[in-house]
Scaffold this motif. Structure first.
Motif, PDB file in Angstrom:
ATOM      1  N   SER A 157      -6.030   1.670  -7.170  1.00 24.17           N
ATOM      2  CA  SER A 157      -5.042   0.608  -6.994  1.00 24.17           C
ATOM      3  C   SER A 157      -5.666  -0.771  -7.204  1.00 24.17           C
ATOM      4  CB  SER A 157      -4.448   0.677  -5.582  1.00 24.17           C
ATOM      5  OG  SER A 157      -3.738  -0.505  -5.282  1.00 24.17           O
ATOM      6  N   TRP A 159      -4.469  -3.534  -6.052  1.00 22.99           N
ATOM      7  CA  TRP A 159      -4.441  -4.230  -4.771  1.00 22.99           C
ATOM      8  C   TRP A 159      -5.635  -3.841  -3.902  1.00 22.99           C
ATOM      9  CZ3 TRP A 159      -2.017  -8.447  -4.167  1.00 22.99           C
ATOM     10  CH2 TRP A 159      -0.766  -8.689  -4.740  1.00 22.99           C
ATOM     11  N   SER A 216      -3.946  -9.183   0.757  1.00 21.33           N
ATOM     12  CA  SER A 216      -4.079  -8.178  -0.301  1.00 21.33           C
ATOM     13  C   SER A 216      -3.915  -6.763   0.257  1.00 21.33           C
ATOM     14  CB  SER A 216      -5.419  -8.321  -1.022  1.00 21.33           C
ATOM     15  OG  SER A 216      -6.511  -8.200  -0.125  1.00 21.33           O
ATOM     16  N   MET A 219      -0.180  -6.249   0.957  1.00 20.90           N
ATOM     17  CA  MET A 219       0.522  -6.024  -0.303  1.00 20.90           C
ATOM     18  C   MET A 219       0.294  -4.600  -0.807  1.00 20.90           C
ATOM     19  SD  MET A 219       2.232  -8.712  -0.900  1.00 20.90           S
ATOM     20  CE  MET A 219       2.756  -8.410  -2.583  1.00 20.90           C
ATOM     21  N   TYR A 220      -0.920  -4.106  -0.609  1.00 19.79           N
ATOM     22  CA  TYR A 220      -1.202  -2.717  -0.978  1.00 19.79           C
ATOM     23  C   TYR A 220      -0.400  -1.754  -0.111  1.00 19.79           C
ATOM     24  CZ  TYR A 220      -3.620   1.754  -1.063  1.00 19.79           C
ATOM     25  OH  TYR A 220      -3.909   3.104  -1.133  1.00 19.79           O
ATOM     26  N   SER A 223       3.372  -1.784  -1.001  1.00 20.06           N
ATOM     27  CA  SER A 223       3.705  -1.621  -2.418  1.00 20.06           C
ATOM     28  C   SER A 223       4.424  -0.295  -2.678  1.00 20.06           C
ATOM     29  CB  SER A 223       2.433  -1.681  -3.261  1.00 20.06           C
ATOM     30  OG  SER A 223       2.680  -1.294  -4.595  1.00 20.06           O
ATOM     31  N   GLU A 225       4.403   1.271  -5.354  1.00 17.97           N
ATOM     32  CA  GLU A 225       3.440   2.073  -6.119  1.00 17.97           C
ATOM     33  C   GLU A 225       2.541   2.868  -5.187  1.00 17.97           C
ATOM     34  OE1 GLU A 225      -0.316   0.829  -8.765  1.00 17.97           O
ATOM     35  OE2 GLU A 225       1.571   0.028  -9.527  1.00 17.97           O
ATOM     36  N   THR A 226       2.143   2.242  -4.062  1.00 14.48           N
ATOM     37  CA  THR A 226       1.315   2.927  -3.074  1.00 14.48           C
ATOM     38  C   THR A 226       2.084   4.072  -2.422  1.00 14.48           C
ATOM     39  OG1 THR A 226       0.066   0.904  -2.590  1.00 14.48           O
ATOM     40  CG2 THR A 226       0.009   2.646  -0.935  1.00 14.48           C
TER      41      THR A 226
END
Length: 299
Positions: A157, A159, A216, A219-220, A223, A225-226
């Motif tokens: 990732s 992030w 950060s 945000m990870y 997310s 996507e996470t």
């Protein structure tokens, strides 16, 4: 002599290379024996290469280390271990470690070579340039994270890479602050670049970087996507642990005055170790325990 050389290799510093396992954990392959074995071998090879780099650094910095209240006890700076013998042993270990890295993965091998060359550039040039000296150390941590992912052929990732970079910056600036705090007016004699820093400037840098680290990571954690890659939308529940770990780190730096030796500070602080262990367990539970992926029902 063996003891002195192991001391020169700074085996406790291998904790920095634990980040190689991040790709294994976040790709959900931690329970796959072939992948786990491969990353363990990669950790060992990478750690040996990093230790060889420490030997080269200590060889180049003998005079400067001799003026430091703690580093003067290092085997080369103190004269306990002959430089020629240390370099000869390193000349045997380094090729073996690099061959092992190539056997694991050519891409991992190239990253390891790049890490080694980049650290040589750091020793010769970058460590003498203000701010870039700390950023170079942080780049080394990002390279570790990427290397651990490529050795098993998984993506990492962006992030999480950013969070790794920021966290390394945080501890890098804390180390500079700790060195100035300990050495006072003699700081420049030990490390010339310390003359370019001040306590106030470093305090500002650490505040900025600590904030960016938390942002950060958040945000990870949130997310989409996470959530898709880990199979859970609940990574946000790990944020309080990370917040505590950052605040505890500030306590270690400002109250316990251990910022000059981040590795020792982390390894000797029970709270940081426990919070890291709980964070890992929670992540594993969220990835492997929450099969449905549905949010918990509050009674």
């Amino acid at each position: 002599m063996i003891y002195l050389y192991l001391k020169l290799m700074r085996v406790p510093q291998w904790i920095k290379n634990v980040i190689l396992f991040a790709g294994l954990i976040f790709s959900k392959k931690i329970f796959e024996l072939p992948s786990l074995t491969k990353v363990c071998l990669a950790f060992f090879c990478f750690s040996l290469v990093a230790s060889c780099q420490y030997v080269f650094n200590d060889f180049l910095d003998q005079k400067e280390d001799a003026k430091h209240p703690e580093k003067k006890h290092r085997p080369l700076a103190s004269g306990e271990l002959d430089s020629g013998i240390a370099l000869a042993i390193t000349g045997i270990i380094l090729p073996v470690a690099l061959i092992g890295a190539y056997k694991l993965s050519p891409v991992f091998f190239y990253l390891t070579i790049f890490y080694l060359l980049f650290n040589m550039l750091y020793s010769k040039v970058l460590k003498h340039i203000v701010i870039l000296d700390v950023m170079s150390i942080s780049i080394g941590f990002v390279l570790r994270a990427i290397a651990g992912a490529v050795v098993i052929g998984v993506e990492f990732s962006h992030w999480l890479l950013l969070c790794t970079f920021m966290l390394a910056l945080f501890w890098g600036f804390s180390k500079r602050r700790g060195e100035i705090n300990i050495l006072k007016t003699d700081a420049g004699k030990h490390r010339k670049i310390l003359e370019e820093y001040s306590i106030e400037f470093l305090d500002l840098m650490m505040a900025v970087v600590a904030t960016l680290t938390l942002v950060s990571y958040v945000m990870y954690a949130v997310s989409p996507e996470t959530a898709k890659s880990l199979g859970t939308p609940h990574m946000v529940y790990t944020v309080p642990i990370v917040v505590y770990a950052i605040f505890r780190s500030l306590y270690i730096i400002y109250i316990k005055n251990m910022g000059h030796n981040p590795t020792k500070a982390i390894l000797t602080d029970v709270s940081v170790l426990v919070s890291g262990f709980i964070w890992l367990l929670l992540i594993l539970f969220l990835m492997f325990g929450n099969i449905s992926g549905q949010p918990p029902v509050l009674q």
